[in-house]
Write a protein that holds these residues in place. Structure first.
Motif, PDB file in Angstrom:
ATOM      1  N   MET A  12       0.838  -1.178   0.000  1.00  0.00           N
ATOM      2  CA  MET A  12       0.000   0.000   0.000  1.00  0.00           C
ATOM      3  C   MET A  12       0.884   1.243   0.000  1.00  0.00           C
ATOM      4  SD  MET A  12      -3.180  -1.070   0.199  1.00  0.00           S
ATOM      5  CE  MET A  12      -4.436  -0.390   1.203  1.00  0.00           C
ATOM      6  N   THR A  13       0.518   2.187  -0.810  1.00  0.00           N
ATOM      7  CA  THR A  13       1.263   3.430  -0.925  1.00  0.00           C
ATOM      8  C   THR A  13       0.493   4.552  -0.235  1.00  0.00           C
ATOM      9  OG1 THR A  13       2.166   2.728  -3.045  1.00  0.00           O
ATOM     10  CG2 THR A  13       2.244   5.069  -2.565  1.00  0.00           C
ATOM     11  N   LEU A  14       1.216   5.359   0.503  1.00  0.00           N
ATOM     12  CA  LEU A  14       0.634   6.522   1.167  1.00  0.00           C
ATOM     13  C   LEU A  14       0.909   7.757   0.325  1.00  0.00           C
ATOM     14  CD1 LEU A  14       1.856   5.783   4.773  1.00  0.00           C
ATOM     15  CD2 LEU A  14      -0.443   5.432   3.882  1.00  0.00           C
ATOM     16  N   GLN A  15      -0.101   8.618   0.248  1.00  0.00           N
ATOM     17  CA  GLN A  15       0.048   9.854  -0.507  1.00  0.00           C
ATOM     18  C   GLN A  15      -0.722  10.949   0.210  1.00  0.00           C
ATOM     19  OE1 GLN A  15      -0.931   9.490  -4.683  1.00  0.00           O
ATOM     20  NE2 GLN A  15      -1.713  11.576  -4.723  1.00  0.00           N
ATOM     21  N   ILE A  16      -0.127  12.094   0.305  1.00  0.00           N
ATOM     22  CA  ILE A  16      -0.831  13.235   0.883  1.00  0.00           C
ATOM     23  C   ILE A  16      -1.932  13.640  -0.083  1.00  0.00           C
ATOM     24  CG2 ILE A  16      -0.591  15.645   1.568  1.00  0.00           C
ATOM     25  CD1 ILE A  16       2.318  14.848   2.425  1.00  0.00           C
ATOM     26  N   SER A  17      -3.124  13.845   0.452  1.00  0.00           N
ATOM     27  CA  SER A  17      -4.276  14.198  -0.365  1.00  0.00           C
ATOM     28  C   SER A  17      -4.000  15.471  -1.166  1.00  0.00           C
ATOM     29  CB  SER A  17      -5.493  14.413   0.529  1.00  0.00           C
ATOM     30  OG  SER A  17      -6.555  14.977  -0.209  1.00  0.00           O
ATOM     31  N   GLU A  18      -4.482  15.484  -2.394  1.00  0.00           N
ATOM     32  CA  GLU A  18      -4.336  16.675  -3.234  1.00  0.00           C
ATOM     33  C   GLU A  18      -5.136  17.848  -2.681  1.00  0.00           C
ATOM     34  OE1 GLU A  18      -5.025  15.848  -7.360  1.00  0.00           O
ATOM     35  OE2 GLU A  18      -3.562  14.222  -7.371  1.00  0.00           O
ATOM     36  N   ALA A  19      -6.082  17.571  -1.782  1.00  0.00           N
ATOM     37  CA  ALA A  19      -6.898  18.623  -1.179  1.00  0.00           C
ATOM     38  C   ALA A  19      -6.199  19.280   0.013  1.00  0.00           C
ATOM     39  CB  ALA A  19      -8.245  18.053  -0.730  1.00  0.00           C
ATOM     40  N   VAL A  20      -4.981  18.836   0.318  1.00  0.00           N
ATOM     41  CA  VAL A  20      -4.257  19.364   1.477  1.00  0.00           C
ATOM     42  C   VAL A  20      -3.136  20.293   1.019  1.00  0.00           C
ATOM     43  CG1 VAL A  20      -2.812  18.778   3.467  1.00  0.00           C
ATOM     44  CG2 VAL A  20      -4.791  17.371   2.907  1.00  0.00           C
ATOM     45  N   VAL A  21      -3.150  21.486   1.587  1.00  0.00           N
ATOM     46  CA  VAL A  21      -2.055  22.436   1.408  1.00  0.00           C
ATOM     47  C   VAL A  21      -1.272  22.392   2.712  1.00  0.00           C
ATOM     48  CG1 VAL A  21      -1.463  24.862   1.071  1.00  0.00           C
ATOM     49  CG2 VAL A  21      -3.476  23.897  -0.077  1.00  0.00           C
ATOM     50  N   TRP A  22       0.033  22.205   2.624  1.00  0.00           N
ATOM     51  CA  TRP A  22       0.813  22.101   3.848  1.00  0.00           C
ATOM     52  C   TRP A  22       2.178  22.752   3.683  1.00  0.00           C
ATOM     53  CZ3 TRP A  22       5.371  19.115   4.114  1.00  0.00           C
ATOM     54  CH2 TRP A  22       5.620  18.303   3.015  1.00  0.00           C
ATOM     55  N   GLN A  23       2.740  23.101   4.832  1.00  0.00           N
ATOM     56  CA  GLN A  23       4.093  23.657   4.830  1.00  0.00           C
ATOM     57  C   GLN A  23       4.749  23.400   6.172  1.00  0.00           C
ATOM     58  OE1 GLN A  23       3.948  27.844   4.082  1.00  0.00           O
ATOM     59  NE2 GLN A  23       3.320  28.361   6.143  1.00  0.00           N
ATOM     60  N   GLU A  24       6.046  23.281   6.124  1.00  0.00           N
ATOM     61  CA  GLU A  24       6.829  23.110   7.341  1.00  0.00           C
ATOM     62  C   GLU A  24       7.130  24.496   7.898  1.00  0.00           C
ATOM     63  OE1 GLU A  24      10.551  20.381   8.825  1.00  0.00           O
ATOM     64  OE2 GLU A  24      10.441  20.932   6.717  1.00  0.00           O
ATOM     65  N   THR A  25       6.852  24.698   9.185  1.00  0.00           N
ATOM     66  CA  THR A  25       7.097  25.979   9.839  1.00  0.00           C
ATOM     67  C   THR A  25       7.985  25.748  11.056  1.00  0.00           C
ATOM     68  OG1 THR A  25       5.223  25.841  11.369  1.00  0.00           O
ATOM     69  CG2 THR A  25       4.774  26.741   9.171  1.00  0.00           C
ATOM     70  N   ALA A  26       8.332  26.789  11.733  1.00  0.00           N
ATOM     71  CA  ALA A  26       9.139  26.673  12.952  1.00  0.00           C
ATOM     72  C   ALA A  26       8.378  25.933  14.046  1.00  0.00           C
ATOM     73  CB  ALA A  26       9.543  28.060  13.443  1.00  0.00           C
ATOM     74  N   ASP A  27       7.047  25.945  13.980  1.00  0.00           N
ATOM     75  CA  ASP A  27       6.217  25.286  14.993  1.00  0.00           C
ATOM     76  C   ASP A  27       5.881  23.847  14.647  1.00  0.00           C
ATOM     77  OD1 ASP A  27       6.076  27.624  16.537  1.00  0.00           O
ATOM     78  OD2 ASP A  27       4.436  28.381  15.314  1.00  0.00           O
ATOM     79  N   GLY A  28       6.203  23.389  13.464  1.00  0.00           N
ATOM     80  CA  GLY A  28       5.859  22.042  13.005  1.00  0.00           C
ATOM     81  C   GLY A  28       5.334  22.129  11.590  1.00  0.00           C
TER      82      GLY A  28
END
Length: 92
Positions: free
Chosen positions: A1-17
């Motif tokens: 099984m392959t995991l993939q971040i949903s295309e409906a998710v916008v994400w970014q790495e910040t200083a807080d996580g």
């Protein structure tokens, strides 16, 4: 099984996580340090076992109790992310 971040998710790495925003549900959250590490490993590796293996190498050493805890925690976290539509799991 392959995991993939949903295309409906916008994400970014910040200083807080890692901050996540699900564009379809309006769900916004910032992951803690552990959740952020798992998220980043899912984004780069795309499968559960490499995520567990890398975290085990970083945190468990030879401690079998810690290895089991990491395995459970990773599966619970990923399961929660799948349930909330943030990560998708597909047949390889």
């Amino acid at each position: 099984m392959t995991l993939q971040i949903s295309e409906a998710v916008v994400w970014q790495e910040t200083a807080d996580g890692v901050s996540l925003y699900h564009t379809e549900t309006g769900d916004f959250r910032t992951l803690n340090e552990t959740g952020s590490r798992i998220w980043m490993l899912v984004a780069s590796d795309g499968e559960r076992e490499p995520v567990v293996s890398k975290l085990s190498g970083e945190f468990a050493g030879g401690n079998t109790g810690m290895l089991r805890r990491i395995l459970v925690d990773v599966h619970e976290f990923i399961g929660s992310m799948i349930e909330n539509g943030l990560i998708e799991e597909r047949l390889s």
